[in-house]
Design an enzyme around this catalytic site. Sequence first.
Site, PDB file in Angstrom:
ATOM      1  N   GLY A 169     -47.349  28.699   2.964  1.00  0.00           N
ATOM      2  CA  GLY A 169     -47.304  29.789   1.990  1.00  0.00           C
ATOM      3  C   GLY A 169     -48.178  30.975   2.357  1.00  0.00           C
ATOM      4  O   GLY A 169     -48.602  31.724   1.472  1.00  0.00           O
ATOM      5  N   ARG A 188     -26.454  18.887  -1.248  1.00  0.00           N
ATOM      6  CA  ARG A 188     -26.853  20.301  -1.362  1.00  0.00           C
ATOM      7  C   ARG A 188     -26.400  20.929  -2.667  1.00  0.00           C
ATOM      8  O   ARG A 188     -27.132  21.688  -3.281  1.00  0.00           O
ATOM      9  CB  ARG A 188     -26.264  21.104  -0.199  1.00  0.00           C
ATOM     10  N   ARG A 202     -34.868  25.179   4.012  1.00  0.00           N
ATOM     11  CA  ARG A 202     -33.618  24.513   3.643  1.00  0.00           C
ATOM     12  C   ARG A 202     -32.483  25.472   3.933  1.00  0.00           C
ATOM     13  O   ARG A 202     -32.584  26.671   3.658  1.00  0.00           O
ATOM     14  CB  ARG A 202     -33.586  24.203   2.138  1.00  0.00           C
ATOM     15  N   ILE A 203     -31.396  24.924   4.462  1.00  0.00           N
ATOM     16  CA  ILE A 203     -30.197  25.743   4.638  1.00  0.00           C
ATOM     17  C   ILE A 203     -29.515  25.854   3.279  1.00  0.00           C
ATOM     18  O   ILE A 203     -29.383  24.857   2.561  1.00  0.00           O
ATOM     19  CB  ILE A 203     -29.270  25.118   5.694  1.00  0.00           C
ATOM     20  N   ASN A 215     -35.299  37.227   3.368  1.00  0.00           N
ATOM     21  CA  ASN A 215     -35.907  36.138   4.144  1.00  0.00           C
ATOM     22  C   ASN A 215     -36.760  36.746   5.246  1.00  0.00           C
ATOM     23  O   ASN A 215     -36.496  37.861   5.702  1.00  0.00           O
ATOM     24  CB  ASN A 215     -34.805  35.281   4.787  1.00  0.00           C
ATOM     25  N   HIS A 229     -38.111  35.782   9.108  1.00  0.00           N
ATOM     26  CA  HIS A 229     -37.799  34.852  10.191  1.00  0.00           C
ATOM     27  C   HIS A 229     -38.659  35.202  11.409  1.00  0.00           C
ATOM     28  O   HIS A 229     -38.786  36.384  11.763  1.00  0.00           O
ATOM     29  CB  HIS A 229     -36.309  34.950  10.552  1.00  0.00           C
ATOM     30  N   SER A 273     -38.782  39.263  11.728  1.00  0.00           N
ATOM     31  CA  SER A 273     -37.782  40.124  11.077  1.00  0.00           C
ATOM     32  C   SER A 273     -37.676  39.783   9.599  1.00  0.00           C
ATOM     33  O   SER A 273     -37.699  38.604   9.228  1.00  0.00           O
ATOM     34  CB  SER A 273     -36.391  39.883  11.694  1.00  0.00           C
ATOM     35  N   GLU A 312     -24.393  33.601   6.784  1.00  0.00           N
ATOM     36  CA  GLU A 312     -24.643  33.244   8.185  1.00  0.00           C
ATOM     37  C   GLU A 312     -26.139  33.000   8.385  1.00  0.00           C
ATOM     38  O   GLU A 312     -26.956  33.892   8.104  1.00  0.00           O
ATOM     39  CB  GLU A 312     -24.190  34.407   9.067  1.00  0.00           C
ATOM     40  N   LEU A 313     -26.500  31.838   8.876  1.00  0.00           N
ATOM     41  CA  LEU A 313     -27.914  31.458   8.987  1.00  0.00           C
ATOM     42  C   LEU A 313     -28.694  32.463   9.843  1.00  0.00           C
ATOM     43  O   LEU A 313     -28.350  32.696  11.001  1.00  0.00           O
ATOM     44  CB  LEU A 313     -28.038  30.055   9.595  1.00  0.00           C
ATOM     45  N   ASP A 314     -29.732  33.052   9.253  1.00  0.00           N
ATOM     46  CA  ASP A 314     -30.579  34.035   9.929  1.00  0.00           C
ATOM     47  C   ASP A 314     -29.754  35.191  10.503  1.00  0.00           C
ATOM     48  O   ASP A 314     -30.151  35.824  11.494  1.00  0.00           O
ATOM     49  CB  ASP A 314     -31.413  33.388  11.049  1.00  0.00           C
TER      50      ASP A 314
HETATM   51  C1  GAR Z   1     -43.176  31.710   8.839  1.00  0.00           C
HETATM   52  O1  GAR Z   1     -43.454  31.902  10.198  1.00  0.00           O
HETATM   53  C2  GAR Z   1     -41.740  32.103   8.535  1.00  0.00           C
HETATM   54  O2  GAR Z   1     -41.312  33.216   9.275  1.00  0.00           O
HETATM   55  C3  GAR Z   1     -41.013  30.863   8.954  1.00  0.00           C
HETATM   56  O3  GAR Z   1     -41.800  29.803   8.496  1.00  0.00           O
HETATM   57  C4  GAR Z   1     -43.165  30.219   8.484  1.00  0.00           C
HETATM   58  C5  GAR Z   1     -43.736  29.964   7.113  1.00  0.00           C
HETATM   59  O4  GAR Z   1     -45.113  30.201   7.090  1.00  0.00           O
HETATM   60  N1  GAR Z   1     -39.702  30.823   8.409  1.00  0.00           N
HETATM   61  C6  GAR Z   1     -38.646  30.333   9.043  1.00  0.00           C
HETATM   62  O5  GAR Z   1     -38.714  29.838  10.145  1.00  0.00           O
HETATM   63  C7  GAR Z   1     -37.343  30.424   8.263  1.00  0.00           C
HETATM   64  N2  GAR Z   1     -36.232  30.301   9.156  1.00  0.00           N
HETATM   65  P1  GAR Z   1     -45.866  30.365   5.707  1.00  0.00           P
HETATM   66  O6  GAR Z   1     -45.476  29.154   4.845  1.00  0.00           O
HETATM   67  O7  GAR Z   1     -47.320  30.316   6.086  1.00  0.00           O
HETATM   68  O8  GAR Z   1     -45.449  31.649   5.091  1.00  0.00           O
END
Ligand code: GAR
Length: 220
Positions: free
Chosen positions: A17, A69, A95-96, A111, A113, A140, A147-149
């Site tokens: 988080g 899901r 989660r997807i 989101n 990423h 990003s 579409e995923l990411d």
């Molecule tokens: C972050 O690096 C975020 O970009 C990534 O998870 C981490 C969460 O860190 N998210 C993904 O990979 C989603 N596809 P956080 O819990 O410390 O914010």
Amino acid sequence: MPDGGRLRVVALISGSGSNLQALMDDAAHGQRFEIVAVISNRPDALGLERARRAGIPAEVLDHRDFAGREPYEAELRALIERYAPGLVVLAGFMRILTPAFVVHYAGRMLNIHPSLLPKFRGLHTHQRALDAEEREHGASVHFVTPELDGGPVVIQARLAIHPGEDAATLAQRVLALEHIIYPRAVGWFAQGRLRLGADGRPWLDGEPLMAPIVIDAAAG
Ligand code: GAR
């Protein structure tokens, strides 16, 4: 609008988080949004504790308690709606999501990423960037589409990969940049400066973005 005109934001998390923390810190410093609830699919997510410390409702909806899901997402949607958000942010939510769920929040879900999309969708982005001998890497923020990411990217932060750097240090450096760009994008959305256009592009300040906004990390 309730809450003195501040945008109501629900954050979905699965882990540490730290992006949630960056958003909460930014909200506390008077931007035009507030995090009204944090929902985690994992009961042990550290982000829940961060939310509680900030006096924000912290909810657990464990996907393992559901048969699939669809039933999980039906409950998730009901829980989100209880907080009547204007925006849902995925902040390390691992989660997807089904197309039906994503479409329901079209233009109202962001989101973050850890890669320079469209490169390295999915998991293990830092190691994959190193394996591909990339010279640059980053993060990003994008609108979520089925579409995923793959949704339209609003803003990216970019850094130079150091020679001999490992995935752990790279992840840390990218994460520090995530904490800059996510509050910025959410702030724009809250101010009405950012939206998803009918053309499928992000629009910022009344203009379609033909390419993402890019922030370059200071050299070093
Ligand atoms: C972050 O690096 C975020 O970009 C990534 O998870 C981490 C969460 O860190 N998210 C993904 O990979 C989603 N596809 P956080 O819990 O410390 O914010």
